[in-house]
Design an enzyme around this catalytic site. Structure first.
Site, PDB file in Angstrom:
ATOM      1  N   GLU A 126      40.860  47.570 -11.309  1.00  8.53           N
ATOM      2  CA  GLU A 126      40.677  48.302  -9.944  1.00  8.53           C
ATOM      3  C   GLU A 126      41.361  47.669  -8.867  1.00  8.53           C
ATOM      4  OE1 GLU A 126      36.499  48.582  -8.888  1.00  8.53           O
ATOM      5  OE2 GLU A 126      37.129  50.259  -7.251  1.00  8.53           O
ATOM      6  N   GLY A 266      34.261  39.810  -5.708  1.00  3.75           N
ATOM      7  CA  GLY A 266      33.119  39.236  -6.427  1.00  3.75           C
ATOM      8  C   GLY A 266      32.956  39.400  -7.747  1.00  3.75           C
ATOM      9  N   ALA A 267      33.143  40.476  -8.215  1.00  7.31           N
ATOM     10  CA  ALA A 267      33.142  40.837  -9.762  1.00  7.31           C
ATOM     11  C   ALA A 267      33.578  42.198 -10.000  1.00  7.31           C
ATOM     12  CB  ALA A 267      31.484  40.709 -10.008  1.00  7.31           C
ATOM     13  N   ASN A 270      33.875  46.468 -15.393  1.00  6.55           N
ATOM     14  CA  ASN A 270      34.744  46.957 -16.439  1.00  6.55           C
ATOM     15  C   ASN A 270      33.610  47.381 -17.544  1.00  6.55           C
ATOM     16  OD1 ASN A 270      37.137  45.787 -15.237  1.00  6.55           O
ATOM     17  ND2 ASN A 270      36.308  44.008 -15.858  1.00  6.55           N
ATOM     18  N   GLU A 303      26.797  45.100 -10.461  1.00  3.64           N
ATOM     19  CA  GLU A 303      27.950  45.664 -11.523  1.00  3.64           C
ATOM     20  C   GLU A 303      27.128  46.203 -12.640  1.00  3.64           C
ATOM     21  OE1 GLU A 303      30.606  45.210 -10.553  1.00  3.64           O
ATOM     22  OE2 GLU A 303      30.385  43.774  -8.945  1.00  3.64           O
ATOM     23  N   GLU A 325      30.578  52.999  -4.523  1.00  5.61           N
ATOM     24  CA  GLU A 325      30.243  51.866  -4.029  1.00  5.61           C
ATOM     25  C   GLU A 325      29.067  51.957  -2.985  1.00  5.61           C
ATOM     26  OE1 GLU A 325      31.095  48.972  -5.302  1.00  5.61           O
ATOM     27  OE2 GLU A 325      33.035  49.634  -6.416  1.00  5.61           O
TER      28      GLU A 325
HETATM   29  N1  TRP Z   1      34.260  47.372  -8.060  1.00  6.31           N
HETATM   30  C1  TRP Z   1      34.287  46.202  -7.735  1.00  6.31           C
HETATM   31  C2  TRP Z   1      32.881  46.068  -6.996  1.00  6.31           C
HETATM   32  O1  TRP Z   1      31.878  46.369  -7.571  1.00  6.31           O
HETATM   33  C3  TRP Z   1      35.102  45.591  -6.575  1.00  6.31           C
HETATM   34  C4  TRP Z   1      36.489  44.926  -6.904  1.00  6.31           C
HETATM   35  C5  TRP Z   1      36.468  43.892  -7.891  1.00  6.31           C
HETATM   36  C6  TRP Z   1      37.708  45.102  -6.462  1.00  6.31           C
HETATM   37  N2  TRP Z   1      37.738  43.330  -8.198  1.00  6.31           N
HETATM   38  C7  TRP Z   1      38.592  44.112  -7.291  1.00  6.31           C
HETATM   39  C8  TRP Z   1      38.388  45.937  -5.641  1.00  6.31           C
HETATM   40  C9  TRP Z   1      39.959  43.829  -6.968  1.00  6.31           C
HETATM   41  C10 TRP Z   1      39.363  45.767  -5.488  1.00  6.31           C
HETATM   42  C11 TRP Z   1      40.545  44.723  -6.167  1.00  6.31           C
HETATM   43  O2  TRP Z   1      32.387  45.542  -6.043  1.00  6.31           O
HETATM   44 ZN    ZN Z   2      31.104  47.979  -6.888  1.00  4.36          ZN
END
Ligand code: TRP
Ligand code: ZN
Length: 886
Positions: A126, A266-267, A270, A303, A325
């Site tokens: 992402e 943060g996390a 996937n 997540e 989000e």
């Molecule tokens: N989707 C992730 C979340 O739950 C966000 C995220 C994680 C992200 N790694 C990333 C966004 C790298 C951009 C680039 O918050």
């Molecule tokens: Zn998120």
């Protein structure tokens, strides 16, 4: 951006469905140092609705070795590679596209795509990282069934993971082995993940409400095996909560989490294989503070919740990012509120919103929750998309009420399961269930800026009527100068001498009102609106915007006496905290006048008697949640004070705030000392709401008293540091020592702390931040020296953030040094990281972007920005610097 031309802007208005679909994706990833070979077999099908024969795939930094259509190798003349595009013509029938590329994860410092972190290879796709792994239609509305075969060296990569279920594994000779994974759920490429490396595993299991057994596996470096339990417990609680509150179950037989030390965010959610920054998953009482424990619980839940709000129902395009989000942050906030203290969670969230998101919304990087355009989507993982987006969902929940909101989310999940949809689809479900028209409400998605709601009150004693007049407006933001009125839910109550007064709105019959009619939700939809309450027997104190029912700046001219009434008597605990913040703002405002007149303010600061008495009364109140009390004692940040008192010099605000903390500590010495003594540091450590609250209040008291120079507290800080049986107490004591003890004592403790924790990366990060945020003249020299320290690394985002963001965002007194050195050092860091890790570099620009709010100092900040702008820049840094300077 001197050497390149300005990068492309992408517009929401230009959205078109994809030209082709990819029904199946078969990946073969052959991992070898510096030359990992990725073979992709894609089952392509033209999208009838587009009728387009040209297929354009995305790819970045791919060394392309082979392109085949239906197993026939194409000659170079049959396809074109132009920059980041692979173009094939005449694809008018379904068929198989095979590509073979070579990539170099070892040299991927951007931490996007496939990269190496310490003992493992891992991915971050992402938003648009998958295109760094293979040629693809790398957009969220192309959903595909993935099968992934990974092959690697057995000794360096004993563990091979990808999404879904393991279907095959075995040896392939020459010390190599393989594993094949199949994910039965269609998903966009941004949810793809792969991990290969030396990892240890903690296993557990969960049984869903319908009785299915799910294996839980958490993978970490062997040294971190003792830090997995809390994440696993949190995951199980999150799974149960989503079943109970949203009726949603997990949908695979296995749920894996991998902890990675080098990670930009943060996390990442996937499918079936979450990848976490170590800072958001590892926890152990010895090394992790209470705040850390709660963060792990919240991020693990976040997540997990994405499995429905994001994965099963995903985004049509990246402009809709808040669809997943905002909703998921709302869900994790409700979860945390249910697991811990709901008021504390609300205070924390609103604090973040009011200090940081409102600032974003008022500055050059302001954008709507659904941005209309972007250059680099990574720049839009913002407080606005996440936190304001969550507030927007929260307002919908408030407007619908709990039953209808649940019916609406059920409808949304059922209607769109397996689809890639828009924020409009989400609101449509809310409208269909409630029968309401949310056309105006949707302005929250398209208009940036924080609305200001001014309230004026009038009490007519003879008529026993009370009138509230609301005027709303919204300042201009880059995308629009003028704004239409927002739809704003405002929860209110009227406080009388003996409690909340019954509410009777003029023009409504009592039958219209809820049974408990002492609280009401008013809906603002016009620029000016008036509400008159009848039968009001005394002049009330209005309790407005209870629970922060909308993300607005509320302005009401409370008297000090009224604020004190709210602080001690409001039944809405959140508003009691809010009143404490308001009292602090007015104390700072008062001190500011003295400062201007005498150039000597520290001695002149005395917190108002009524405020002190109210805080003392709260401190002695047997039933008030100590964690909420701790927040009532904490003054607003310098950053928030600067928003409220924009004419004031930032350093004056900082000095006044420091002096006020000490003055409050002196004025409240007796009740604070009682709290300090009441806490026994030798009691066994537990992370439950009650124990966390106790520690929070006691450590807040310790810090305030130490800053006030209280001899007993100074001694207690050293004893607490030595006797602590957990990181919360140890770090709090260290902070008190660093804030108030003489330099040799400070250095001795900082050295001892490092010696004790040198092997614990996450603790070392705290140590770095503590030094970076010290308000001492040598702070910047210290920070620069720490970049040479053995523990520091420019390639690890956690280290960079701990030190650099710690200095730039948590040390107002030194970052804003009059000579501008703080700004120029930050610019140097951004220039250094710009190519190596554009996402990280771009996020560090934020403190400089606010230069217009800083008067003369702003010119120095602008100079630093201009120097960055003179470099060849990544898209990421270019976009934020250009907007900041515009
Ligand atoms: N989707 C992730 C979340 O739950 C966000 C995220 C994680 C992200 N790694 C990333 C966004 C790298 C951009 C680039 O918050
Ligand atoms: Zn998120």
């Amino acid at each position: 951006m001197t050497e390149q031309q300005a990068p492309n802007v992408i517009y929401l208005a230009d959205y078109q469905p994809p030209t082709h679909w990819i029904d199946e994706t078969h990946l073969d990833v052959d991992i070898k140092p510096n030359a990992t070979r990725v073979t992709a077999r894609l089952k392509i099908r033209p999208n009838e609705a587009r009728g387009e024969q040209t297929l354009v795939l995305d790819g970045e930094n791919l060394d392309t070795r082979r392109v085949c259509w239906n197993d026939r190798a194409l000659a170079p003349a049959d396809y074109t590679i132009e920059g980041s595009q692979l173009i094939l013509t005449g694809i008018s029938e379904p068929g198989w596209l095979t590509t073979e590329v070579v990539i170099d994860p070892e040299n991927n410092t951007a931490l996007e795509g496939l990269y190496r972190s310490r003992t493992m290879y891992c991915t971050q796709c992402e938003a648009e990282g998958f295109r760094k792994i293979t040629w693809y239609l790398d957009r969220p509305d192309v959903m595909s069934v993935f099968t992934t075969r990974i092959e690697a060296d057995k000794t360096t990569c004993p563990v091979l993971l990808s999404n879904g279920n393991l279907v095959e594994a075995g040896e392939v000779g020459s010390g190599r082995h393989f594993a094949a994974w199949h994910d039965p759920h269609k998903k966009p490429s941004y949810l793809f993940a792969l991990v290969a490396g030396e990892l240890a595993c903690v296993r557990d299991a969960y049984t869903t409400a319908s009785g299915r057994k799910v294996a839980i596996e958490v993978f970490v470096e062997p040294k971190d095996l003792d830090k997995c339990d809390h994440a696993i417990d949190s995951l199980k609680r999150a799974m149960r909560w989503d079943e109970t509150v949203y009726g949603r179950e997990y949908d695979l037989d296995i749920y894996m989490i991998v902890a990675v030390d080098d990670f930009n965010m943060g996390a990442m959610e996937n499918k079936g294989l979450n990848i976490f920054n170590t800072s958001c998953v590892l926890a152990n009482p010895k090394t992790t503070t209470d705040v850390g424990f709660q963060r792990v619980e919240a991020v693990v839940a976040h997540e997990y919740f994405h499995n429905w709000s994001g994965n099963r129902v995903t985004c049509r395009d990246w402009f809709q990012l808040s669809l997943k989000e905002g909703f998921t942050v709302y869900r994790d906030a409700q979860f945390s509120a249910d697991m811990n203290s709901a008021t504390v969670k609300r205070i924390e969230d609103v604090n973040l919103l009011r200090t940081a998101q409102f600032k974003e919304d008022a500055g050059p990087l302001a954008h709507p929750v659904r941005p209309p355009s972007f250059i680099e989507i990574s720049n839009f993982y913002t407080l606005t998309v996440y936190e304001k987006g969550a507030e927007v969902v929260r307002m919908l929940a408030t407007l619908l009420g709990p039953e209808d909101f649940r019916r609406a989310t059920d409808l949304y999940f059922e209607r769109h399961d397996g689809q890639a949809v828009t924020c409009d689809d989400f609101v449509q479900a809310m409208e269909d269930v409630s029968g309401r028209d949310f056309t105006q409400f949707k302005l929250w998605y398209s208009q940036a800026g924080t609305p200001e709601v001014a309230v004026a009150a009038h009490y007519d004693e003879n008529a026993q009527q009370y009138r509230l007049r609301f005027s709303q407006s919204c300042p201009p933001t880059p995308e629009a100068d003028t704004k239409a009125p927002f739809h704003i839910p405002v929860r209110i109550a009227l406080l009388g001498d003996a409690g909340q007064l019954p509410l009777q709105l003029k023009g409504h019959t009592p039958d219209d009102l809820p049974a408990d009619n002492t609280e009401m939700m008013l809906e603002l939809t016009e620029a000016e609106q008036e509400f008159t309450f009848t039968g009001v027997k005394e002049a009330p104190v209005p309790s407005l915007l209870r629970g922060f029912s909308a993300p607005v700046n509320l302005r009401y001219e409370y008297t000090e006496a009224e604020l004190v009434r709210l602080l001690t008597g409001d039944t809405d605990l959140f508003n009691r905290w809010s009143a404490s913040q308001e009292l602090a703002v007015s104390a700072v405002k008062g001190a500011l006048q003295t400062f201007d007149a005498e150039h000597d303010f520290a001695g002149a600061i005395t917190p108002g008697d009524a405020w002190v008495a109210a805080l003392a009364a709260n401190l002695e109140h047997p039933e008030l949640d100590p964690a909420v009390m701790a927040y009532m004692l904490q003054l607003p940040s310098v950053s928030y004070l600067h928003d409220r008192l924009p004419q004031a010099d930032i350093l004056a605000l900082h000095k006044i705030r420091e002096a006020l903390v000490a003055a409050l500590g002196r004025a409240l010495a007796v009740p604070l000392s009682a709290k300090l003594k009441a806490y026994d540091i030798s009691q066994p450590y537990a992370v439950n709401a009650e124990a966390v609250a106790q520690r929070s209040l006691s450590n807040t008291a310790l810090l305030m008293l130490a800053r006030a120079g209280d001899a007993e507290a100074l001694a207690q800080a050293v004893r607490r540091y030595q006797g602590a049986n957990n990181m919360t107490d140890q770090l709090a004591a260290l902070k008190a020592i660093v804030a108030a003890h003489p330099e040799p004592v400070v250095q001795a403790h900082l050295n001892a702390f490092y010696a004790q924790w040198a092997d614990e990366a996450l603790v070392v990060n705290q140590w770095l931040t503590l030094q970076a945020s010290r308000d001492v003249p040598q702070a910047l020299d210290d920070v620069q020296a720490l970049t040479e320290h053995a523990c520091f690394s420019w390639t690890n985002p956690n280290k960079v953030r701990a030190l650099v963001a710690g200095f730039a965002s948590q040390n107002p007194g030194q970052f804003h040094r009059a000579d501008g050195r703080g700004y120029h050092w930050l610019a140097d860091v951004i220039i250094r990281l710009n190519q190596a890790n554009p996402q990280l570099a771009s996020r560090l620009v934020t403190p400089l972007a606010q230069w217009r709010k800083f008067g003369e100092r702003g010119a120095l900040m602008r100079e630093a920005l201009a120097r960055i702008n003179g470099q060849p820049l990544s898209k990421d840094v270019y976009e934020v610097v250009a907007k900041a300077l515009a």
